[in-house]
Design an enzyme around this catalytic site. Structure first.
Site, PDB file in Angstrom:
ATOM      1  N   CYS A  54       0.766  -1.168  -0.172  1.00 40.77           N
ATOM      2  CA  CYS A  54      -0.141   0.033  -0.045  1.00 40.77           C
ATOM      3  C   CYS A  54       1.113   1.304  -0.134  1.00 40.77           C
ATOM      4  O   CYS A  54       2.049   1.080   0.574  1.00 40.77           O
ATOM      5  CB  CYS A  54      -0.849  -0.006   1.327  1.00 40.77           C
ATOM      6  SG  CYS A  54      -2.011  -1.369   1.395  1.00 40.77           S
TER       7      CYS A  54
ATOM      8  N   ARG B 224       5.633  -0.153  -6.229  1.00 39.69           N
ATOM      9  CA  ARG B 224       5.665  -0.917  -4.641  1.00 39.69           C
ATOM     10  C   ARG B 224       4.699  -2.055  -4.928  1.00 39.69           C
ATOM     11  O   ARG B 224       4.837  -2.800  -4.004  1.00 39.69           O
ATOM     12  CB  ARG B 224       5.260   0.092  -3.717  1.00 39.69           C
ATOM     13  CG  ARG B 224       6.459   1.155  -3.481  1.00 39.69           C
ATOM     14  CD  ARG B 224       5.570   2.291  -2.455  1.00 39.69           C
ATOM     15  NE  ARG B 224       5.288   1.692  -1.217  1.00 39.69           N
ATOM     16  CZ  ARG B 224       5.806   1.748  -0.222  1.00 39.69           C
ATOM     17  NH1 ARG B 224       6.766   2.463  -0.303  1.00 39.69           N
ATOM     18  NH2 ARG B 224       5.379   1.178   0.854  1.00 39.69           N
TER      19      ARG B 224
ATOM     20  N   TRP C  71      -2.740  -2.708  -1.409  1.00 41.65           N
ATOM     21  CA  TRP C  71      -2.372  -3.942  -1.665  1.00 41.65           C
ATOM     22  C   TRP C  71      -3.363  -4.715  -0.402  1.00 41.65           C
ATOM     23  O   TRP C  71      -3.067  -4.725   0.551  1.00 41.65           O
ATOM     24  CB  TRP C  71      -0.900  -4.199  -1.504  1.00 41.65           C
ATOM     25  CG  TRP C  71      -0.284  -5.577  -1.610  1.00 41.65           C
ATOM     26  CD1 TRP C  71       0.000  -5.981  -3.004  1.00 41.65           C
ATOM     27  CD2 TRP C  71      -0.128  -6.573  -0.707  1.00 41.65           C
ATOM     28  NE1 TRP C  71       0.614  -7.164  -2.918  1.00 41.65           N
ATOM     29  CE2 TRP C  71       0.416  -7.669  -1.543  1.00 41.65           C
ATOM     30  CE3 TRP C  71      -0.434  -6.544   0.482  1.00 41.65           C
ATOM     31  CZ2 TRP C  71       0.788  -8.822  -1.159  1.00 41.65           C
ATOM     32  CZ3 TRP C  71      -0.162  -7.983   1.216  1.00 41.65           C
ATOM     33  CH2 TRP C  71       0.681  -9.105   0.368  1.00 41.65           C
TER      34      TRP C  71
ATOM     35  N   ASN D  30      -2.053   2.317   5.474  1.00 39.76           N
ATOM     36  CA  ASN D  30      -1.284   1.388   5.334  1.00 39.76           C
ATOM     37  C   ASN D  30      -1.067   0.513   6.664  1.00 39.76           C
ATOM     38  O   ASN D  30      -0.804   1.070   7.612  1.00 39.76           O
ATOM     39  CB  ASN D  30       0.159   1.994   4.846  1.00 39.76           C
ATOM     40  CG  ASN D  30       0.051   2.382   3.537  1.00 39.76           C
ATOM     41  OD1 ASN D  30      -0.826   2.551   2.898  1.00 39.76           O
ATOM     42  ND2 ASN D  30       1.178   3.183   2.986  1.00 39.76           N
ATOM     43  N   GLY D  31      -1.079  -0.714   6.466  1.00 36.70           N
ATOM     44  CA  GLY D  31      -0.760  -1.518   7.737  1.00 36.70           C
ATOM     45  C   GLY D  31      -1.952  -2.233   7.964  1.00 36.70           C
ATOM     46  O   GLY D  31      -2.873  -2.505   7.139  1.00 36.70           O
TER      47      GLY D  31
ATOM     48  N   GLU E 104      18.392 -18.100  -4.578  1.00 39.85           N
ATOM     49  CA  GLU E 104      18.061 -16.409  -5.064  1.00 39.85           C
ATOM     50  C   GLU E 104      17.596 -16.805  -6.646  1.00 39.85           C
ATOM     51  O   GLU E 104      16.532 -16.045  -6.997  1.00 39.85           O
ATOM     52  CB  GLU E 104      19.163 -15.611  -5.010  1.00 39.85           C
ATOM     53  CG  GLU E 104      19.261 -14.287  -5.794  1.00 39.85           C
ATOM     54  CD  GLU E 104      18.073 -13.453  -5.359  1.00 39.85           C
ATOM     55  OE1 GLU E 104      17.331 -13.908  -3.964  1.00 39.85           O
ATOM     56  OE2 GLU E 104      17.658 -12.422  -5.675  1.00 39.85           O
TER      57      GLU E 104
ATOM     58  N   LYS F  96      13.944 -15.686  -7.785  1.00 40.48           N
ATOM     59  CA  LYS F  96      13.847 -14.580  -9.189  1.00 40.48           C
ATOM     60  C   LYS F  96      12.737 -14.935 -10.173  1.00 40.48           C
ATOM     61  O   LYS F  96      12.131 -14.720 -10.644  1.00 40.48           O
ATOM     62  CB  LYS F  96      15.055 -14.443  -9.847  1.00 40.48           C
ATOM     63  CG  LYS F  96      16.056 -13.600  -9.024  1.00 40.48           C
ATOM     64  CD  LYS F  96      15.438 -11.937  -9.139  1.00 40.48           C
ATOM     65  CE  LYS F  96      14.894 -11.829  -7.931  1.00 40.48           C
ATOM     66  NZ  LYS F  96      15.181 -11.508  -6.586  1.00 40.48           N
TER      67      LYS F  96
ATOM     68  N   GLU G  96       9.007 -15.335  -8.890  1.00 39.21           N
ATOM     69  CA  GLU G  96       8.449 -14.183  -8.603  1.00 39.21           C
ATOM     70  C   GLU G  96       8.036 -13.378  -9.973  1.00 39.21           C
ATOM     71  O   GLU G  96       6.867 -12.817  -9.732  1.00 39.21           O
ATOM     72  CB  GLU G  96       9.623 -13.001  -8.147  1.00 39.21           C
ATOM     73  CG  GLU G  96       9.907 -13.160  -6.603  1.00 39.21           C
ATOM     74  CD  GLU G  96      11.066 -12.173  -6.236  1.00 39.21           C
ATOM     75  OE1 GLU G  96      10.750 -11.298  -5.381  1.00 39.21           O
ATOM     76  OE2 GLU G  96      12.008 -11.874  -6.951  1.00 39.21           O
TER      77      GLU G  96
ATOM     78  N   HIS H 166      17.562 -36.391  -1.067  1.00 43.32           N
ATOM     79  CA  HIS H 166      16.581 -36.428  -0.083  1.00 43.32           C
ATOM     80  C   HIS H 166      15.280 -36.093  -0.250  1.00 43.32           C
ATOM     81  O   HIS H 166      14.419 -35.766   0.629  1.00 43.32           O
ATOM     82  CB  HIS H 166      17.154 -35.632   1.314  1.00 43.32           C
ATOM     83  CG  HIS H 166      18.428 -36.163   1.595  1.00 43.32           C
ATOM     84  ND1 HIS H 166      18.855 -37.334   2.332  1.00 43.32           N
ATOM     85  CD2 HIS H 166      19.715 -35.689   1.223  1.00 43.32           C
ATOM     86  CE1 HIS H 166      20.038 -37.485   2.402  1.00 43.32           C
ATOM     87  NE2 HIS H 166      20.976 -36.459   1.942  1.00 43.32           N
TER      88      HIS H 166
ATOM     89  N   LYS I 241       7.127  -4.400  -3.403  1.00 41.37           N
ATOM     90  CA  LYS I 241       8.315  -4.044  -3.509  1.00 41.37           C
ATOM     91  C   LYS I 241       8.623  -4.013  -2.015  1.00 41.37           C
ATOM     92  O   LYS I 241       9.870  -4.573  -1.806  1.00 41.37           O
ATOM     93  CB  LYS I 241       8.603  -2.645  -4.351  1.00 41.37           C
ATOM     94  CG  LYS I 241       9.951  -2.369  -4.127  1.00 41.37           C
ATOM     95  CD  LYS I 241      10.780  -3.131  -5.164  1.00 41.37           C
ATOM     96  CE  LYS I 241      12.385  -2.711  -4.899  1.00 41.37           C
ATOM     97  NZ  LYS I 241      13.127  -4.003  -5.209  1.00 41.37           N
TER      98      LYS I 241
HETATM   99  C1  G6P Z   1       9.683  -8.193  -0.851  1.00 39.25           C
HETATM  100  C2  G6P Z   1      10.194  -7.902  -2.211  1.00 39.25           C
HETATM  101  C3  G6P Z   1      11.849  -8.589  -2.408  1.00 39.25           C
HETATM  102  C4  G6P Z   1      12.640  -8.098  -1.195  1.00 39.25           C
HETATM  103  C5  G6P Z   1      11.845  -8.415   0.196  1.00 39.25           C
HETATM  104  C6  G6P Z   1      12.749  -7.874   1.391  1.00 39.25           C
HETATM  105  O1  G6P Z   1       9.252  -9.405  -0.657  1.00 39.25           O
HETATM  106  O2  G6P Z   1       9.442  -8.233  -3.546  1.00 39.25           O
HETATM  107  O3  G6P Z   1      12.431  -8.425  -3.539  1.00 39.25           O
HETATM  108  O4  G6P Z   1      13.823  -8.910  -1.304  1.00 39.25           O
HETATM  109  O5  G6P Z   1      10.536  -7.817   0.312  1.00 39.25           O
HETATM  110  O6  G6P Z   1      12.781  -6.181   0.948  1.00 39.25           O
HETATM  111  P1  G6P Z   1      13.805  -5.476   1.771  1.00 39.25           P
HETATM  112  O7  G6P Z   1      13.443  -4.091   1.073  1.00 39.25           O
HETATM  113  O8  G6P Z   1      13.788  -5.844   3.061  1.00 39.25           O
HETATM  114  O9  G6P Z   1      15.127  -5.766   1.100  1.00 39.25           O
END
Ligand code: G6P
Length: 609
Positions: free
Chosen positions: A2, A27, A75, A101-102, A482, A486, A489, A505, A604
């Site tokens: 948000c 975001r 969001w 937000n929150g 990672e 990626k 996502e 395993h 984001k």
């Molecule tokens: C969200 C983003 C990720 C990010 C994570 C942690 O899930 O989509 O890309 O790695 O938050 O975010 P930060 O801002 O704490 O690195």
């Protein structure tokens, strides 16, 4: 996640608020809304989907002429993605109007009590409950009503509130969620992200938890919800935030992948001295002694930042010989962790606003740990709540899938490990060697990026497959995690990352004919072990995509496709091996026709737990 924008000043609020919402689009959100309070009263509009949909609806509406207003990108947390659930929300009488937000955690109990007092609820949101609560407590002064209401709520919030009976007042408050106030001349722009402020002013301050600010066109008053006056700390915002342009790239993620050599040069600049074998990290100097004597480090974060922390664990134990653990912030904060004397907690975050990471840091500080931050956003909540830290300096990251922040985090953690290692046990010669290797990384990433077309072609061969495995060992086990993150996502392909040995395993049962199995198989201490794991997958029909060291003939015998990275000291290898994985994920999403920079359901910056 948000986003909030608010404005009080002397120009029409509508255009400014919409423009601010557009700056927050990166975001992640699913609907948007706006409220403007003018001479003709309060006008509200909401729309599901993009800010452009809201803009289109506003074209056919009259009103919205005032110079005071609030706007929001939502969001969804409580309630489906519908126009009714979109912010701004009002109380039944339409007197109080707010964006939030929150999460208000006790909203169900409040809803019951307010329901008994005659409030009716039109939405499924926790925010509407807060609007009604403020209305219930309103006795002619919005600021007092907001404070009284916030004393009743538990959870996290950043809010901006209007009241039709006080058409010259904007009240904002924060606990947990980020909120900044940009200070112009006769005007204030409030936003959850500085990128929505810098187009108007560079002078701003961040609200602290439990702070409330009351703004009129010519006055500003900040105090706690318990009425204690607060003097805000003014910041100079980086105007770069407002000028993030795509240039010749199609997507921000693509731009940020290709920007990594330049970004890393900036991360390293002035901090490494190869001739002297010295690492200069100004942000750590005030606590250097405590850090050198530290008995244990705990790396924490979420998502990509956690993966960087996992590499940090290897780096700190290997290069500085300090026992190091790594844990998801969301788990760390709730498991009553033991924090012994000499423990340093290192919070890693691009945004500096991730709710769980912030809370884990608070938990660790309460238990007596020294708090460090490895953060990109200057002045963010995490950076303000640490004892010391190192900024990434990679510039604003807009793509939701984090790329340059990851390599920035790993580079900073490498410098921190060398900084401590040199002071604890490492020789000058070895440190000089590692610095030279680190300085070679940006040029070597450029070499990897030159293969972009080939990486795209390899991706194309497998892009229709719905299940992928990513495997690595040692330093490149986190890289495998990672790479899988990626891919899922942004391309919505199911991918699992794991230590290569763990495959036997369980995950090996998934391997069928042609299944893509990505191995990070650079020449390192466990190279021959990785080769053995590759053979095991091949024997079962899996297709091997190997990320390998240039010139390796052996790997060509066993892999179906090889993506090359230059040779580098093993502790630094993730900085190179991750790049082809970032590009593969990017091309997979493009080939599948997805919106790379606005992936479904993702945000984001995750400012709720
Ligand atoms: C969200 C983003 C990720 C990010 C994570 C942690 O899930 O989509 O890309 O790695 O938050 O975010 P930060 O801002 O704490 O690195």
């Amino acid at each position: 996640m948000c986003g909030i924008v608010g404005y009080i000043g002397n120009i029409p609020a509508k255009g400014l608020l919409i423009e601010g919402l557009k700056r927050l689009e990166y975001r992640g959100y699913d609907s948007a809304g706006i409220a403007v309070l003018g001479d003709q009263g309060l006008d509200v509009e909401r729309a599901v989907g993009r800010v452009a949909n809201l803009e289109a609806k506003l074209e056919s509406r009259t009103g919205f002429d005032g110079t005071l207003g609030i706007a929001h990108t939502r969001w969804a947390t409580h309630g489906a993605v519908t126009e009714t659930n979109c912010h701004p929300h009002t109380d039944n009488a339409g007197n109080i109007c707010l964006v939030h937000n929150g999460i208000i955690e006790n909203y169900a109990a409040l809803r019951t009590v307010l329901g008994e007092r005659g409030h009716e609820f039109r939405t499924e949101t926790d925010t509407e409950v807060l609007a009604c609560l403020i209305a219930e407590l309103y006795e002619g002064d919005l600021e007092s009503a907001v404070k009284a209401a916030l004393k009743e709520v538990t959870g996290a919030y950043a809010i901006a509130v209007l009241c039709t009976q006080e058409p010259d007042v904007l009240v904002c408050a924060r606990k947990g969620g980020p909120l900044m106030v940009g200070v112009g001349s006769g005007e204030y722009v409030v936003a959850s992200d500085p990128s929505a402020i810098v187009a108007h002013t560079n002078r701003a301050f961040a609200l602290d938890d439990y702070n409330v600010v009351r703004l009129t066109r010519d006055s500003i008053r900040t105090s706690t919800i318990h009425n204690k006056a607060v003097t805000p700390q003014m910041l100079q915002l980086n105007s770069e935030l407002g000028q993030v342009e795509l240039g010749s790239f199609d997507h921000y993620m693509q731009k940020e992948i290709f920007e990594q050599p330049r970004a890393l040069r900036t991360t390293l600049r002035g901090r490494v001295d190869r001739d002297e074998g010295r690492i200069v990290l100004g942000g750590l100097l005030s606590h250097a002694k405590e850090l050198v004597r530290a008995r244990k480090f705990i790396m924490t974060g979420q998502g990509t930042a956690l993966h960087a922390g996992m590499i940090g664990e290897y780096l700190f134990e290997d290069l500085a010989k300090i026992p190091t653990e790594v844990e998801y912030a969301s788990e760390f904060r709730y498991r009553n962790p033991i924090v012994e004397e000499g423990t340093v907690v290192c919070a890693i975050s691009q945004s500096g606003e991730t709710a769980d990471t912030l809370a884990a840091l608070e938990e660790a500080k309460d238990k007596g740990a020294l708090a460090l931050g490895v953060v990109n956003s200057v002045g963010s909540s995490i950076s303000r709540n640490t004892d010391a830290g190192v900024y990434l300096r990679v510039g604003p990251e807009i793509g939701v899938a984090s790329t340059k922040a990851f390599t920035g985090q790993v580079a900073v953690l490498t410098m921190m490990a060398l900084f401590l290692g040199r002071r604890r046990l490492t020789s000058v010669e070895k440190t000089k060697h590692m610095i030279a290797e680190l300085e070679s990384v940006p040029d070597k990433i450029e070499i990897v990026l030159e293969q972009a077309d080939r990486i795209k072609a390899v991706t194309e061969k497998y892009v229709q497959r719905e299940n992928w495995l990513f495997m690595g060992r040692g330093y490149n086990y986190p890289t495998a995690l990672e790479g899988a993150l990626k891919l899922k996502e942004i391309s919505y392909i199911h991918a699992e990352g794991m230590p290569a040995a763990e495959m036997k395993h369980g995950p090996i049962a998934l391997i069928n004919d042609g299944m893509p199995a990505v191995f990070i198989a650079n020449r390192g201490a466990q190279y021959t072990k990785v080769l053995a794991n590759i053979e095991e997958v091949r024997a079962r029909g899996g297709h091997i995509i190997a990320v390998a060291t240039e010139g390796d003939k052996e790997i060509e015998q066993v892999a179906h496709d090889v993506l090359w990275v230059p040779e580098v000291a093993e502790p630094l290898s993730p900085l190179l091996t991750v790049v082809p994985l970032q590009l593969m994920a990017y091309y997979a999403a493009v080939l599948r026709g997805h919106d790379v920079d606005k992936p479904r359901n993702l945000a984001k910056s995750v400012t709720v737990e």
